[in-house]
Design a protein around this motif. Structure first.
Motif, PDB file in Angstrom:
ATOM      1  N   CYS A  80     -13.167   9.093  -0.326  1.00 19.08           N
ATOM      2  CA  CYS A  80     -12.685   8.065   0.592  1.00 19.08           C
ATOM      3  C   CYS A  80     -13.814   7.123   1.009  1.00 19.08           C
ATOM      4  O   CYS A  80     -15.000   7.433   0.863  1.00 19.08           O
ATOM      5  CB  CYS A  80     -12.084   8.698   1.848  1.00 19.08           C
ATOM      6  SG  CYS A  80     -10.797   9.931   1.524  1.00 19.08           S
ATOM      7  N   GLU A 103       1.146   5.241  -5.761  1.00 20.22           N
ATOM      8  CA  GLU A 103       1.456   6.647  -5.975  1.00 20.22           C
ATOM      9  C   GLU A 103       0.220   7.524  -6.076  1.00 20.22           C
ATOM     10  O   GLU A 103       0.291   8.730  -5.856  1.00 20.22           O
ATOM     11  CB  GLU A 103       2.289   6.797  -7.256  1.00 20.22           C
ATOM     12  CG  GLU A 103       3.649   6.094  -7.186  1.00 20.22           C
ATOM     13  CD  GLU A 103       4.443   6.264  -8.465  1.00 20.22           C
ATOM     14  OE1 GLU A 103       3.885   6.834  -9.428  1.00 20.22           O
ATOM     15  OE2 GLU A 103       5.606   5.834  -8.499  1.00 20.22           O
ATOM     16  N   HIS A 104      -0.917   6.961  -6.400  1.00 20.17           N
ATOM     17  CA  HIS A 104      -2.097   7.767  -6.685  1.00 20.17           C
ATOM     18  C   HIS A 104      -3.232   7.548  -5.691  1.00 20.17           C
ATOM     19  O   HIS A 104      -4.234   8.267  -5.743  1.00 20.17           O
ATOM     20  CB  HIS A 104      -2.613   7.442  -8.085  1.00 20.17           C
ATOM     21  CG  HIS A 104      -3.041   6.009  -8.240  1.00 20.17           C
ATOM     22  ND1 HIS A 104      -2.171   4.958  -8.116  1.00 20.17           N
ATOM     23  CD2 HIS A 104      -4.256   5.463  -8.478  1.00 20.17           C
ATOM     24  CE1 HIS A 104      -2.820   3.833  -8.294  1.00 20.17           C
ATOM     25  NE2 HIS A 104      -4.084   4.107  -8.517  1.00 20.17           N
ATOM     26  N   VAL A 105      -3.098   6.589  -4.806  1.00 21.66           N
ATOM     27  CA  VAL A 105      -4.160   6.251  -3.859  1.00 21.66           C
ATOM     28  C   VAL A 105      -3.546   6.207  -2.457  1.00 21.66           C
ATOM     29  O   VAL A 105      -2.415   5.755  -2.279  1.00 21.66           O
ATOM     30  CB  VAL A 105      -4.807   4.895  -4.203  1.00 21.66           C
ATOM     31  CG1 VAL A 105      -5.813   4.495  -3.137  1.00 21.66           C
ATOM     32  CG2 VAL A 105      -5.481   4.963  -5.568  1.00 21.66           C
ATOM     33  N   THR A 106      -4.311   6.673  -1.468  1.00 23.77           N
ATOM     34  CA  THR A 106      -3.849   6.651  -0.081  1.00 23.77           C
ATOM     35  C   THR A 106      -4.621   5.586   0.690  1.00 23.77           C
ATOM     36  O   THR A 106      -5.856   5.567   0.653  1.00 23.77           O
ATOM     37  CB  THR A 106      -4.049   8.020   0.589  1.00 23.77           C
ATOM     38  OG1 THR A 106      -3.314   9.000  -0.136  1.00 23.77           O
ATOM     39  CG2 THR A 106      -3.556   7.995   2.029  1.00 23.77           C
ATOM     40  N   ILE A 157      -9.478   3.951   2.429  1.00 23.38           N
ATOM     41  CA  ILE A 157      -8.848   4.172   1.132  1.00 23.38           C
ATOM     42  C   ILE A 157      -9.391   5.462   0.550  1.00 23.38           C
ATOM     43  O   ILE A 157     -10.586   5.744   0.665  1.00 23.38           O
ATOM     44  CB  ILE A 157      -9.084   2.981   0.176  1.00 23.38           C
ATOM     45  CG1 ILE A 157      -8.373   3.198  -1.156  1.00 23.38           C
ATOM     46  CG2 ILE A 157     -10.575   2.715  -0.032  1.00 23.38           C
ATOM     47  CD1 ILE A 157      -8.341   1.968  -2.043  1.00 23.38           C
ATOM     48  N   CYS A 158      -8.501   6.275  -0.047  1.00 26.90           N
ATOM     49  CA  CYS A 158      -8.893   7.570  -0.601  1.00 26.90           C
ATOM     50  C   CYS A 158      -8.329   7.718  -2.017  1.00 26.90           C
ATOM     51  O   CYS A 158      -7.134   7.472  -2.242  1.00 26.90           O
ATOM     52  CB  CYS A 158      -8.374   8.718   0.267  1.00 26.90           C
ATOM     53  SG  CYS A 158      -9.118   8.797   1.926  1.00 26.90           S
ATOM     54  N   ARG A 197      -4.915   3.659   4.549  1.00 23.24           N
ATOM     55  CA  ARG A 197      -4.558   3.707   5.958  1.00 23.24           C
ATOM     56  C   ARG A 197      -5.141   2.489   6.664  1.00 23.24           C
ATOM     57  O   ARG A 197      -6.197   1.991   6.280  1.00 23.24           O
ATOM     58  CB  ARG A 197      -5.073   4.991   6.618  1.00 23.24           C
ATOM     59  CG  ARG A 197      -4.579   6.281   5.961  1.00 23.24           C
ATOM     60  CD  ARG A 197      -5.126   7.511   6.677  1.00 23.24           C
ATOM     61  NE  ARG A 197      -4.729   8.741   6.016  1.00 23.24           N
ATOM     62  CZ  ARG A 197      -5.420   9.353   5.072  1.00 23.24           C
ATOM     63  NH1 ARG A 197      -6.570   8.821   4.671  1.00 23.24           N
ATOM     64  NH2 ARG A 197      -4.986  10.462   4.528  1.00 23.24           N
ATOM     65  N   CYS A 247       0.821  -1.209   0.000  1.00 19.62           N
ATOM     66  CA  CYS A 247       0.000   0.000   0.000  1.00 19.62           C
ATOM     67  C   CYS A 247       0.858   1.263   0.000  1.00 19.62           C
ATOM     68  O   CYS A 247       0.488   2.275  -0.601  1.00 19.62           O
ATOM     69  CB  CYS A 247      -0.928  -0.014   1.217  1.00 19.62           C
ATOM     70  SG  CYS A 247      -2.006  -1.465   1.281  1.00 19.62           S
ATOM     71  N   ALA A 248       2.008   1.205   0.653  1.00 16.92           N
ATOM     72  CA  ALA A 248       2.873   2.378   0.718  1.00 16.92           C
ATOM     73  C   ALA A 248       3.477   2.709  -0.640  1.00 16.92           C
ATOM     74  O   ALA A 248       3.933   3.835  -0.859  1.00 16.92           O
ATOM     75  CB  ALA A 248       3.980   2.155   1.738  1.00 16.92           C
TER      76      ALA A 248
END
Length: 398
Positions: free
Chosen positions: A286, A203-206, A253-254, A208, A199-200
């Motif tokens: 999100c 590049e385009h999605v966050t 997820i965002c 947590r 997940c880290a």
């Protein structure tokens, strides 16, 4: 999955050629040769390798797809065939060109020799099980130069390895070689697969996780073809991420784009589609989730603009005040409205009310009545409420 490209040239050789290329990635026409009736597997391989019609098998084209329609017994022995007026010797397991063996879940029963020798070609086994009659402890294959691909395929009843001079390998799906781990198989080829994307690395999605990103949650980018759901295509695919591993409660997820969020639940096969509660936060769209699956951003609108606060619930007061009654607006009496996003269909005009289902974007229904911020409708035989924020009044309701 390991991605690699193998260049191979077809040789006019004494050895029989069996080569396999993934049908999904072919850029040229391929010939299907069916192992059925008078065409057995040995002759199908010959036809594929020499591009000649042999004993009931259609001539190969290179690349070729040899299709099994029943289980097959193979005896490794030399035999001669006439190709363009020249007698050549060929055995089943010598591989020098490009052919796909599509097993359709069938079994190829092997004798006591190496299963195959790849020498300048690419062998792909797909949806097939190669099984030795008795346990083989010696090398099961020789890769002089070329490639090997297994796609939901296995080589069974063996404990040996492979002799590799120069070659590459690709393992996909539920594939296994003599029950060895994939890491051991890669070592035969002196190949170190890249680490799976996490997940880290997106590049385009966050993404947590409530327990931290080291808790075991994993991520993988998914393109439109990988989603594989017609409803998602019809709605309007924008982006998608597959979440797997330890996806516990509190995962978020965002996406940077504006839209609605749908979910393909990995607990079902095929994956069950639903719509997630989505919201706008810091300019992103999100959603929260608590289990593995594919999260898809589609055309539409988020359910709300900001996330609900995440905190421990406060103790209930001794006597909570009664909620203010909903303020009714004038009757709309069947006036048509159209949804502009995927909207939760609720039993009452409240975000806390029971969710009866989802009304998808572009649905036209007749409004029964209107309460501030909500429309009451009859949908799929049930009466409930949808939020007015995501509705176009196409009937000029008063």
């Amino acid at each position: 999955m390991i991605n690699m490209t193998i260049q191979s040239t077809k040789r006019v050789a004494i050895a029989l050629s069996l080569c396999i290329v993934l049908a999904a990635t072919m850029t040229v026409q391929a010939r299907n040769i069916h192992v059925l009736g008078e065409c057995d597997l040995r002759d199908a391989i010959r036809a594929a390798n020499y591009n000649s019609e042999i004993d009931g098998c259609a001539a190969g084209l290179d690349p070729d797809i040899v299709v099994l329609h029943h289980d097959v017994d193979i005896v490794h022995k030399k035999s001669s065939i006439n190709i363009d007026g020249m007698e050549v010797s060929a055995s089943f397991n010598e591989i020098e060109s490009n052919v796909t063996l599509e097993g359709n879940g069938r079994i190829v029963k092997l004798g006591d020799r190496r299963a195959f020798v790849v020498d300048g070609g690419h062998l792909t086994l797909r949806n097939v099980r190669l099984r030795y009659a008795s346990n083989r402890s010696g090398d099961i294959a020789l890769i002089n130069e070329g490639g090997l691909t297994l796609i939901n395929a296995s080589i069974e009843n063996c404990s040996g390895g492979m002799e590799v001079e120069k070659g590459t390998i690709q393992l996909q799906g539920n594939s296994a070689i003599c029950h060895h781990s994939h890491e051991i198989v890669y070592n035969w080829f002196d190949y170190t697969p890249p680490p799976p994307p996490t997940c880290a690395m997106l590049e385009h999605v966050t993404v947590r996780a409530a327990q931290g990103m080291e808790s075991g949650i994993e991520c993988r980018d998914i393109d439109a073809a990988g989603v594989g759901n017609q409803t998602v295509y019809d709605t309007g695919y924008i982006d998608a991420v597959d979440l797997f591993g330890n996806v516990g409660p509190g995962a978020e997820i965002c996406f940077p784009q504006y839209g609605a969020i749908m979910f393909l639940d990995a607990a079902f096969s095929p994956r069950a589609l639903s719509t997630l509660e989505s919201y706008r936060s810091n300019g992103m769209t999100c959603a929260n989730l608590n289990r593995a699956g594919t999260v898809v951003l589609v055309n539409g609108q988020p359910t709300r603009q900001e996330p609900a606060p995440v905190s421990e619930p406060a103790p209930a007061p001794a006597s909570a005040p009664e909620p203010a009654p909903a303020v009714s607006e004038p009757s709309v009496d069947g006036c048509p409205i159209r949804t502009t996003g995927h909207i939760n269909f609720r039993a009452e005009p409240s975000l806390d009310a029971e969710r009866l289902g989802v009304v998808f974007r572009g649905t036209t229904v007749g409004a029964i009545r209107r309460v501030w911020g909500w429309y009451q409708i009859n949908f799929q035989g049930r009466t409930g409420w949808i939020g007015g924020r995501y509705v176009d009044n196409i009937g000029n309701c008063q």
